[in-house]
Write an enzyme that holds these catalytic residues in place. Structure first.
Site, PDB file in Angstrom:
ATOM      1  N   GLY A  12       0.815  -1.214   0.000  1.00 24.79           N
ATOM      2  CA  GLY A  12       0.000   0.000   0.000  1.00 24.79           C
ATOM      3  C   GLY A  12       0.849   1.265   0.000  1.00 24.79           C
ATOM      4  N   GLN A  13       0.144   2.403   0.160  1.00 18.23           N
ATOM      5  CA  GLN A  13       0.820   3.709   0.068  1.00 18.23           C
ATOM      6  C   GLN A  13       1.927   3.844   1.115  1.00 18.23           C
ATOM      7  OE1 GLN A  13      -1.349   7.126   1.417  1.00 18.23           O
ATOM      8  NE2 GLN A  13      -0.197   8.575   0.181  1.00 18.23           N
ATOM      9  N   ILE A  36      -1.928  -9.030   0.443  1.00 19.45           N
ATOM     10  CA  ILE A  36      -2.814  -9.982  -0.248  1.00 19.45           C
ATOM     11  C   ILE A  36      -2.543  -9.992  -1.753  1.00 19.45           C
ATOM     12  CG2 ILE A  36      -4.755 -10.129   1.377  1.00 19.45           C
ATOM     13  CD1 ILE A  36      -6.096  -7.908  -0.335  1.00 19.45           C
ATOM     14  N   ASP A  53      -3.056 -12.885   4.077  1.00 25.16           N
ATOM     15  CA  ASP A  53      -4.299 -12.233   4.492  1.00 25.16           C
ATOM     16  C   ASP A  53      -4.201 -12.099   6.013  1.00 25.16           C
ATOM     17  OD1 ASP A  53      -6.800 -11.624   5.409  1.00 25.16           O
ATOM     18  OD2 ASP A  53      -7.831 -13.306   4.443  1.00 25.16           O
ATOM     19  N   TYR A 143     -14.416   3.770   9.465  1.00 29.39           N
ATOM     20  CA  TYR A 143     -12.956   3.741   9.613  1.00 29.39           C
ATOM     21  C   TYR A 143     -12.542   4.372  10.949  1.00 29.39           C
ATOM     22  CZ  TYR A 143      -8.136   5.222   8.388  1.00 29.39           C
ATOM     23  OH  TYR A 143      -6.786   5.453   8.361  1.00 29.39           O
TER      24      TYR A 143
HETATM   25  C1  AKB Z   1      -8.061   8.684   4.972  1.00 26.76           C
HETATM   26  O1  AKB Z   1      -8.270   9.733   4.346  1.00 26.76           O
HETATM   27  O2  AKB Z   1      -8.925   7.822   5.180  1.00 26.76           O
HETATM   28  C2  AKB Z   1      -6.682   8.454   5.549  1.00 26.76           C
HETATM   29  C3  AKB Z   1      -6.575   8.933   6.961  1.00 26.76           C
HETATM   30  C4  AKB Z   1      -6.637  10.373   7.265  1.00 26.76           C
HETATM   31  O3  AKB Z   1      -6.424   8.139   7.845  1.00 26.76           O
HETATM   32  N1  AKB Z   1      -5.702   9.095   4.741  1.00 26.76           N
END
Ligand code: AKB
Length: 312
Positions: A12-13, A36, A53, A143
Site C-alpha cells: 500500500g501507500q 494480499i 491475508d 474507519y
Molecule cells: C483517509 O483519508 O482515510 C486516511 C486517513 C486520514 O487516515 N488518509
C-alpha cells in the site's frame, strides 16, 4: 543490530515506502514484505515477500515462526471513503488484523508491534484547531470507529498483558512512489498528478476544507523513530497525535501555481466532504515531541517541490 521485521500491507501507500526504508536500515533479507497481492517491482525485487491475508491468524503465525519475526508493522487497513461503502468488510479487516497481531505479541511470539491510527478517530464535536491528545472523540465514520476501538485495545493489551504496541494518529499522507487508495485526504496526492497530466484538477472537497497533512518521508521517519525509542519514555499506548502541516485545497493549488502558473482548480464536493468536515483542521502533537522527540521536516512548499519533481 539485525532483527527480523514483518510488514503487513506492504504494497500500500505507506507500506511500500516503509518496507524500502526498513530494508535500507536493517538489510533487505531481514525485512519481510507481505500483502494480499504483489506490489511494485522495486518492492518485489528488493527482498522477501509473502502473500498474506492478515485476518488469517494461522497463516500469519506461520510466517512469523518461519522468519523468526521480532517486530511487526501492521499497515493493512480499509481507509475512510472505501470503508463507508463496505462497513462490515472494513470492520472485519481493520479489527481482526489488529487482534491477530496483538495476540501474537500477547503470546510472546513477537516483541513489538506498530499499528497506525488516524485523525479519523476524532469527530465533529472535537475541538478543530490544535486538537489535543486527550479530548472528546466521537468518530462518525466506520474507519474512525475502527481506529478508535483499535486504540482502546492497544492501550488495554499494553496495560493488561504488557504488549509493546506503539501507534501514531496519521494525518493525510502525501507521497509519489505509491498512490493512496480509498481515503478522504487522497485529493492531496491526486492534485499533483492531475496538475502534471492535465494542468487542472476537479477537487472532491470544497474550498476552505483545512485538514492536517504530512509528507510521506516524515510519516516513515515517525513510525521508525517511535519503534526505536525507549519504551519507558512512552506515556501514550493508545496512539500519539502527530502533526506536520495543515492546508485547504486552495492553498495546495496556490503552491502548485507557484511552479505551474497556468494550473487551475475547480470544486465538486461529493460524499467525502462530510467525512472531511468531521475531522480536525490542525493537531497538537506536543506529547509526541516531548516523549520521543517528534519533529516534522516537510512544509507545504517543500512537499510541492518534492511531489512535482518526482512525479515528472
Ligand atoms: C483517509 O483519508 O482515510 C486516511 C486517513 C486520514 O487516515 N488518509
Amino acid at each position: 543490530m539485525t532483527k527480523s521485521i514483518l510488514i503487513i500491507g506492504a504494497c500500500g501507500q505507506i507500506g511500500t515506502e516503509l518496507t524500502l526504508a526498513l530494508r535500507e536500515k536493517y538489510g533487505d533479507v531481514n525485512v519481510i514484505a507481505s500483502d494480499i497481492r504483489e506490489g511494485t517491482d522495486v518492492l518485489m525485487k528488493s527482498g522477501p515477500f509473502e502473500i498474506l491475508d492478515a485476518t488469517n491468524y494461522d497463516a500469519l503465525e506461520d510466517i512469523v515462526m518461519h522468519y523468526e519475526v521480532e517486530e511487526v508493522y501492521l499497515m493493512a487497513a480499509m481507509l475512510s471513503a472505501t470503508a463507508e461503502k463496505f462497513p462490515e468488510r472494513a470492520w472485519t479487516l481493520n479489527m481482526n488484523s489488529l487482534f491477530n497481531t496483538l495476540n501474537l505479541a500477547k503470546e510472546k511470539k513477537i516483541d513489538k508491534l506498530f499499528w497506525p491510527s488516524s485523525i479519523a478517530v476524532f469527530g465533529s464535536n472535537t475541538p478543530k484547531e490544535q486538537t489535543p491528545q486527550h479530548t472528546l472523540m466521537e468518530p462518525s465514520t466506520v474507519y474512525g470507529i475502527s481506529k478508535q476501538t483499535g486504540e482502546r485495545w492497544c492501550a488495554y493489551y499494553h496495560a493488561k498483558y504488557g504488549v509493546d504496541v506503539r501507534s501514531v494518529r496519521f494525518p493525510g499522507l502525501i507521497s509519489w512512489k505509491t498512490q493512496p487508495g480509498g481515503g478522504t485526504t487522497d485529493y492531496a496526492v491526486e492534485i499533483y498528478v492531475k496538475a502534471l497530466e492535465k494542468g487542472s484538477y476537479s477537487c472532491f472537497l470544497k474550498k476552505g476544507t483545512k485538514l492536517p497533512m504530512m509528507f510521506m518521508d516524515d510519516a516513515i521517519r515517525a513510525a521508525i523513530e517511535l519503534m526505536e525509542s525507549d519504551g519507558a519514555k512512552l506515556s501514550i499506548r493508545s496512539s500519539y497525535n502527530l502533526g506536520a502541516m495543515s492546508f485547504a485545497p486552495e492553498e495546495i493549488a496556490e503552491s502548485i501555481q507557484a511552479v505551474i502558473p497556468t494550473f487551475t482548480i475547480s470544486y465538486n464536493p461529493d460524499f467525502r466532504q462530510a467525512i472531511a468536515d468531521s475531522w480536525p483542521s490542525s493537531i497538537d502533537d506536543s506529547q509526541a515531541r516531548k516523549d520521543w522527540g517528534w519533529s516534522p521536516e516537510f512544509d507545504l512548499a517543500r512537499t510541492t517541490a518534492e511531489m512535482l519533481e518526482n512525479l515528472r
